[in-house]
Design a protein around this motif. Structure first.
Motif, PDB file in Angstrom:
ATOM      1  N   PHE A   1     -15.605 -60.376  56.072  1.00 34.26           N
ATOM      2  CA  PHE A   1     -15.513 -61.757  55.574  1.00 34.26           C
ATOM      3  C   PHE A   1     -16.652 -62.617  56.096  1.00 34.26           C
ATOM      4  N   ALA A   2     -16.914 -63.679  55.341  1.00 30.91           N
ATOM      5  CA  ALA A   2     -17.940 -64.651  55.723  1.00 30.91           C
ATOM      6  C   ALA A   2     -17.300 -66.030  55.781  1.00 30.91           C
ATOM      7  N   THR A   3     -17.934 -66.929  56.500  1.00 27.97           N
ATOM      8  CA  THR A   3     -17.506 -68.338  56.486  1.00 27.97           C
ATOM      9  C   THR A   3     -18.506 -69.119  55.623  1.00 27.97           C
ATOM     10  N   GLY A   4     -18.627 -70.420  55.850  1.00 27.63           N
ATOM     11  CA  GLY A   4     -19.538 -71.230  55.047  1.00 27.63           C
ATOM     12  C   GLY A   4     -18.794 -71.813  53.856  1.00 27.63           C
ATOM     13  N   SER A   5     -19.480 -72.690  53.113  1.00 26.95           N
ATOM     14  CA  SER A   5     -18.785 -73.360  52.012  1.00 26.95           C
ATOM     15  C   SER A   5     -18.618 -72.458  50.794  1.00 26.95           C
ATOM     16  N   THR A   6     -19.522 -71.516  50.577  1.00 27.50           N
ATOM     17  CA  THR A   6     -19.489 -70.754  49.322  1.00 27.50           C
ATOM     18  C   THR A   6     -18.193 -69.967  49.096  1.00 27.50           C
TER      19      THR A   6
ATOM     20  N   LEU B   1     -18.310 -61.713  59.886  1.00 24.52           N
ATOM     21  CA  LEU B   1     -19.733 -61.520  60.129  1.00 24.52           C
ATOM     22  C   LEU B   1     -20.218 -62.079  61.441  1.00 24.52           C
ATOM     23  N   ASP B   2     -19.698 -63.272  61.791  1.00 27.15           N
ATOM     24  CA  ASP B   2     -20.359 -63.979  62.887  1.00 27.15           C
ATOM     25  C   ASP B   2     -19.482 -65.075  63.476  1.00 27.15           C
ATOM     26  N   GLU B   3     -19.941 -65.585  64.595  1.00 24.48           N
ATOM     27  CA  GLU B   3     -19.267 -66.694  65.279  1.00 24.48           C
ATOM     28  C   GLU B   3     -20.313 -67.422  66.121  1.00 24.48           C
TER      29      GLU B   3
ATOM     30  N   LEU C   1     -20.619 -61.684  51.539  1.00 23.13           N
ATOM     31  CA  LEU C   1     -21.760 -62.403  52.131  1.00 23.13           C
ATOM     32  C   LEU C   1     -22.036 -63.686  51.375  1.00 23.13           C
ATOM     33  N   GLY C   2     -22.467 -64.713  52.115  1.00 20.76           N
ATOM     34  CA  GLY C   2     -23.084 -65.893  51.512  1.00 20.76           C
ATOM     35  C   GLY C   2     -24.574 -65.781  51.798  1.00 20.76           C
ATOM     36  N   LEU C   3     -25.334 -66.728  51.294  1.00 14.99           N
ATOM     37  CA  LEU C   3     -26.783 -66.694  51.501  1.00 14.99           C
ATOM     38  C   LEU C   3     -27.259 -68.030  52.062  1.00 14.99           C
TER      39      LEU C   3
HETATM   40  C1  F6R Z   1     -21.247 -67.363  57.351  1.00 17.52           C
HETATM   41  C2  F6R Z   1     -22.605 -66.843  57.378  1.00 17.52           C
HETATM   42  C3  F6R Z   1     -23.756 -67.564  56.766  1.00 17.52           C
HETATM   43  C4  F6R Z   1     -23.454 -68.249  55.442  1.00 17.52           C
HETATM   44  C5  F6R Z   1     -24.695 -68.945  54.897  1.00 17.52           C
HETATM   45  C6  F6R Z   1     -24.401 -69.725  53.624  1.00 17.52           C
HETATM   46  O1  F6R Z   1     -20.372 -66.482  58.024  1.00 17.52           O
HETATM   47  O2  F6R Z   1     -22.785 -65.832  57.930  1.00 17.52           O
HETATM   48  O3  F6R Z   1     -24.804 -66.643  56.589  1.00 17.52           O
HETATM   49  O4  F6R Z   1     -22.989 -67.307  54.527  1.00 17.52           O
HETATM   50  O5  F6R Z   1     -25.206 -69.817  55.855  1.00 17.52           O
HETATM   51  O6  F6R Z   1     -23.569 -70.796  53.921  1.00 17.52           O
HETATM   52  P1  F6R Z   1     -22.952 -71.731  52.797  1.00 17.52           P
HETATM   53  O7  F6R Z   1     -21.977 -70.877  52.037  1.00 17.52           O
HETATM   54  O8  F6R Z   1     -22.248 -72.825  53.555  1.00 17.52           O
HETATM   55  O9  F6R Z   1     -24.079 -72.195  51.956  1.00 17.52           O
END
Ligand code: F6R
Length: 245
Positions: A38-43, A70-72, A135-137
């Motif tokens: 899993f990823a965090t972030g807004s996407t 993925l990360d913290e 993943l987000g980008l």
């Molecule tokens: C989150 C991560 C980051 C985000 C990236 C995009 O766990 O690893 O790489 O995926 O920064 O963030 P958003 O989705 O907020 O544009």
């Protein structure tokens, strides 16, 4: 030129979120007790909402999976409302009823961040590897917290955050000074070992970096471009992000 990617271009963010949730839920249905990334972030927030809804209506069952994030940030306490641990509970884990013993996120409060990273890769391996990694980008091409650099790291590792990432993430904190300066992140090999990857990209602001990631040269200065070397990446975007493809 889009190389080996399976590309879905959806009308808008809501459609992207629904499509990504469907693809992910299908994979979970094939491996209900597998490990998923899993990823965090807004996407991915919309995708997580859709997954919670699918769980409620029994179109998906995510209660048996093991989750790896993925990360913290580092340092950060688990219950800090800016921690990725907190984010995942709020946006997905509580909603799907996934118990804490099935969710793994690098510990932002580990006494020894380097040992924590080694232990994290071992846990992923012990769980049989990740079936599908979300993943987000980053706007600078980062994936996880693997920032553009002349070199990249393979394993999960302790990393200083790029100034541009601190600036971009400051929107979630009271001020840029409050953003932690380090993170623990899965490295490129930890990510590339996932059997399948699903990359979510939304909005016009990511259009130019997305073009580079999908069809530009493979370079450590655009960490996402390394995904061109993975055999099974599904890319789900909205029309705005796909504007330059
Ligand atoms: C989150 C991560 C980051 C985000 C990236 C995009 O766990 O690893 O790489 O995926 O920064 O963030 P958003 O989705 O907020 O544009």
């Amino acid at each position: 030129m889009l190389r080996n990617f399976h590309l879905y271009v959806e009308k808008d963010y809501d459609a992207l979120s629904l499509r990504a949730a469907e693809i992910f839920a299908d994979e979970v249905n094939k491996k209900p007790a597998g490990a998923f990334g899993f990823a965090t972030g807004s996407t991915p927030i919309g995708m997580y909402k859709a997954l919670i809804e699918m769980q409620k209506t029994r179109k998906a069952n995510l209660t048996e999976i093991t989750a790896f994030n993925l990360d913290e940030y580092y340092p950060i306490k688990k219950d800090d409302d800016q921690s990725y641990c907190y984010f995942m509970r709020q946006n997905l884990f509580d909603g799907i009823g996934l118990s804490a013993d099935k969710t793994f996120i690098p510990r932002g409060d580990a006494p020894d961040p380097v040992a924590e990273c080694t232990a994290y890769d071992e846990k992923i391996a012990a769980a049989g590897g990740i079936e599908m990694q979300i993943l987000g980008l980053g706007a600078n091409g980062h994936i996880g917290f693997n920032e553009p650099d002349s070199k990249l790291v393979a394993t999960t590792y302790y990393v200083p955050l790029a100034e541009s990432t601190i600036e971009s993430n400051a929107r979630f904190f009271a001020s840029p000074e409050d953003v932690p300066r380090h993170a623990l992140t899965m490295g490129l090999n930890s990510i590339m070992m996932a059997k399948r990857i699903i990359l979510l990209v939304s909005g016009e602001g990511k259009a130019s970096i997305l073009k580079e990631v999908l069809g530009g040269p493979i370079t450590t200065m655009v960490p996402g471009s390394l995904l061109q070397l993975h055999r099974d990446v599904t890319v789900v975007i909205d029309e705005a992000a796909g504007k330059l493809l």
